[in-house]
Design an enzyme around this catalytic site. Structure first.
Site, short mmCIF file in Angstrom:
data_model
loop_
_atom_site.label_atom_id
_atom_site.label_comp_id
_atom_site.label_asym_id
_atom_site.label_seq_id
_atom_site.Cartn_x
_atom_site.Cartn_y
_atom_site.Cartn_z
CG HIS A 164 65.09 41.72 17.05
ND1 HIS A 164 64.78 42.85 16.62
CD2 HIS A 164 66.31 41.98 17.57
CE1 HIS A 164 65.59 43.95 16.52
NE2 HIS A 164 66.53 43.42 17.32
CE LYS A 166 63.71 45.41 19.87
NZ LYS A 166 64.57 44.10 20.15
CG ASP A 171 45.76 42.50 33.67
OD1 ASP A 171 46.77 41.58 34.13
OD2 ASP A 171 45.64 43.49 34.28
CG HIS A 380 67.32 50.50 19.21
ND1 HIS A 380 66.42 49.90 19.85
CD2 HIS A 380 68.09 49.78 18.85
CE1 HIS A 380 66.57 48.62 19.66
NE2 HIS A 380 67.94 48.31 19.23
CE LYS A 382 65.46 47.92 15.48
NZ LYS A 382 66.03 48.71 16.31
CG ASP A 387 49.91 59.71 2.04
OD1 ASP A 387 51.14 59.04 1.66
OD2 ASP A 387 48.78 59.09 1.26
#
Ligand SMILES: *[C@@H]1O[C@H](CO)[C@@H](O)[C@H](O)[C@H]1NC(C)=O
Ligand SMILES: *[C@@H]1O[C@H](CO)[C@@H](O)[C@H](O)[C@H]1NC(C)=O
Ligand SMILES: *[C@@H]1O[C@H](CO)[C@@H](O)[C@H](O)[C@H]1NC(C)=O
Ligand SMILES: *[C@@H]1O[C@H](CO)[C@@H](O)[C@H](O)[C@H]1NC(C)=O
Ligand SMILES: *[C@@H]1O[C@H](CO)[C@@H](O)[C@H](O)[C@H]1NC(C)=O
Ligand SMILES: *[C@@H]1O[C@H](CO)[C@@H](O)[C@H](O)[C@H]1NC(C)=O
Ligand SMILES: *[C@@H]1O[C@H](CO)[C@@H](O)[C@H](O)[C@H]1NC(C)=O
Length: 453
Positions: A164, A166, A171, A380, A382, A387
């Protein structure tokens, strides 16, 4: 080597004391801040990037950040040797729906740029993707851009779950991590938040270790090693974060990973990093996640999984302000509303009154064509900001994502006392922009709105 161990932890403690003005406070602090023994001298830059769905607007003066599309395009264009991608599904082409929608152009453009990078600039493209895939995007990159593609079958590897993550890694110097899928909707129709880090081989090489793990698991017949070889180990983790400057501001940072079985020696497990960050919060915890549930959602039988929910309640009880911003769209499970409501109830009970609030963000469709696009118009995001810490993840917040699904958490510790305008503070402002926007609804408001439809 830009990353090196500093052999004098005592000296670091001393610096830390000067910084915080008092040793007693400093030594009593948890290790999230200031005790790191690893320093990175790369001139790292960090940019928060967002996809704001077409026609979703905020009042003038609201925080604005570069788009996910611009961030990814500049990453592709800066590649000199390699582009390594870890992904769930691929639908950069608008042809995944049966008609044409003009808003696919950013996805198409990224695909074309990747293709050109491999075909014309001879950049080595490696793709670790979830299996099965429904599209032929990566096959096309393999055929036309020389991309090497490996597919991870989680059913075979660990029984359930998905890749899942991404991740865009360039490089081994620059990277993107965040909520945006390899989907044209993720640039124009779905609200996304991620981070682009540049000129930062210290962290990019650590990201590379996570990529290498996926790459290994994508080999035919690969199995998850009981114990990962040393090349996958890291010395950068929650207890020993990297001291690094982002945009010249000193912070500490590390990458956490899930599921636990993918974590080599030294790697902080993603759920542990979330729990630790919540425990370290003194004033507030703001969370924006698409899905929230103290259960597993996909694996059967479903299990109660209160790891995160417990921490939010504990934090609220000790006086930390908690705000949880979920996402509502037609596919949202009713369970999620109920569990979120049960958190918001805490703010109505005395002794002690807990400052714990929840809202749901709706991305409206403004045009008939926007309403028509399947699986679009949703927040979407996440991430979490406290603080002291910014956490940018790739996982929904329910059990499966931390038990069997592969995801990454990118963590920056930067207390409020540090330089104004830093990335933690930027993330806090993004959260508050959304929380107080017309798109965020309390549960009573949401129910009223739904009953009118
Ligand atoms: C919506 O956004 C699109 C793309 O940015 C723009 O072309 C169009 O004019 C906008 N429509 C409205 C109603 O604001
Ligand atoms: C993928 O390619 C195969 C073989 O070329 C074709 O039959 C199939 O329709 C393609 N699938 C998609 C989703 O384009
Ligand atoms: C994944 O592995 C499972 C279990 O071994 C198998 O049944 C399934 O066909 C595999 N899926 C793909 C797409 O190869
Ligand atoms: C990264 O470093 C290169 C070479 O030193 C420099 O040209 C470039 O501007 C830097 N990029 C960023 C975003 O700082
Ligand atoms: C994978 O395992 C299958 C079944 O045991 C075997 O037939 C096949 O040759 C193996 N493939 C590789 C590349 O080892
Ligand atoms: C974190 O990394 C340090 C080395 O930098 C290591 O000694 C420690 O065991 C690691 N912590 C965990 C929980 O793996
Ligand atoms: C989060 O969960 C929702 C609902 O189960 C799902 O549609 C969505 O795809 C998940 N997020 C991602 C990035 O897959």
């Amino acid at each position: 080597m830009a990353c090196e161990a500093t052999p004098q932890p005592g000296l670091k403690v001393w610096f830390c004391c000067v910084f915080l003005l008092t040793c007693i406070v400093s030594l009593g602090e948890s290790s999230t801040w200031g005790m790191s023994s690893q320093t990175c001298t790369d001139p790292c830059s960090l940019t928060l990037v967002e996809s704001i769905p077409d026609n979703l607007t905020y009042p003038a003066g609201s925080p604005v950040h570069p788009s996910t599309y611009d961030g990814l395009l500049s990453l592709i264009n800066s590649a000199k040797q390699s582009i390594e991608l870890a992904s769930y599904y691929w639908t950069l082409h608008g042809s995944d729906i049966s008609y044409h929608d003009d808003s696919d152009w950013q996805g198409e453009s990224l695909f074309k740029s990747l293709l050109k990078a491999g075909r014309d600039r001879k950049i080595k493209i490696k793709i670790a993707q979830n299996s099965p895939q429904t599209s032929n995007d990566t096959m096309e990159l393999a055929q036309s851009a020389g991309a090497e593609v490996r597919s991870l079958n989680f059913t075979r590897l660990i029984g359930s779950g998905i890749l899942h993550t991404k991740m865009w890694l360039i490089d081994r110097q620059h990277f993107y991590v965040g909520s945006a899928n390899f989907d044209w909707r993720s640039f124009t129709q779905v609200k996304e938040l991620g981070v682009v880090v540049r000129n930062c081989s210290c962290l990019a090489s650590d990201m590379g270790k996570l990529f290498d793990g996926y790459w290994y698991l994508g080999k035919p017949n690969a199995t998850v090693p009981k114990s990962w070889p040393d090349t996958y180990s890291t010395t950068i983790n929650f207890t020993n974060p990297l001291q690094v400057k982002f945009n010249s501001t000193p912070v500490t940072s590390f990458l956490s990973s899930s599921p636990p079985s993918f974590c080599a020696m030294g790697r902080t497990v993603d759920i542990d990093s979330i729990v630790s960050i919540m425990r370290g919060a003194k004033e507030f915890i703001y969370v924006a996640v698409m899905d929230y549930s103290p259960t597993t959602e996909f694996a059967y039988p479903r299990e109660y999984w209160p790891v995160i929910d417990d921490e939010l309640r504990k934090a609220a009880f000790r006086g930390v302000q908690v705000k949880l911003l979920g996402s509502y769209w037609p596919h949202t499970h009713n369970d999620m509303i109920t569990y979120m409501e049960s958190l918001s109830i805490l703010s109505t009970s005395p002794r002690p009154l807990m400052d714990c609030h929840v809202k749901l963000f709706i991305v409206p469709a403004y045009t008939p064509s926007q309403s028509k696009i399947p699986y679009a118009r949703v927040n979407h995001n996440k991430y979490m900001v406290t603080d002291r810490t910014a956490y940018i993840g790739t996982s929904n917040w329910s059990g499966d994502y931390f038990i069997s699904t592969a995801g990454i958490g990118f963590v920056v510790n930067q207390p409020e006392s540090s330089t104004a305008g830093n990335s933690r503070e930027q993330l806090e402002k993004i959260f508050l922009r959304d929380w107080y926007s017309e798109y965020a609804h309390t549960i009573p408001q949401l129910k009223k709105q739904l009953s009118r439809q």
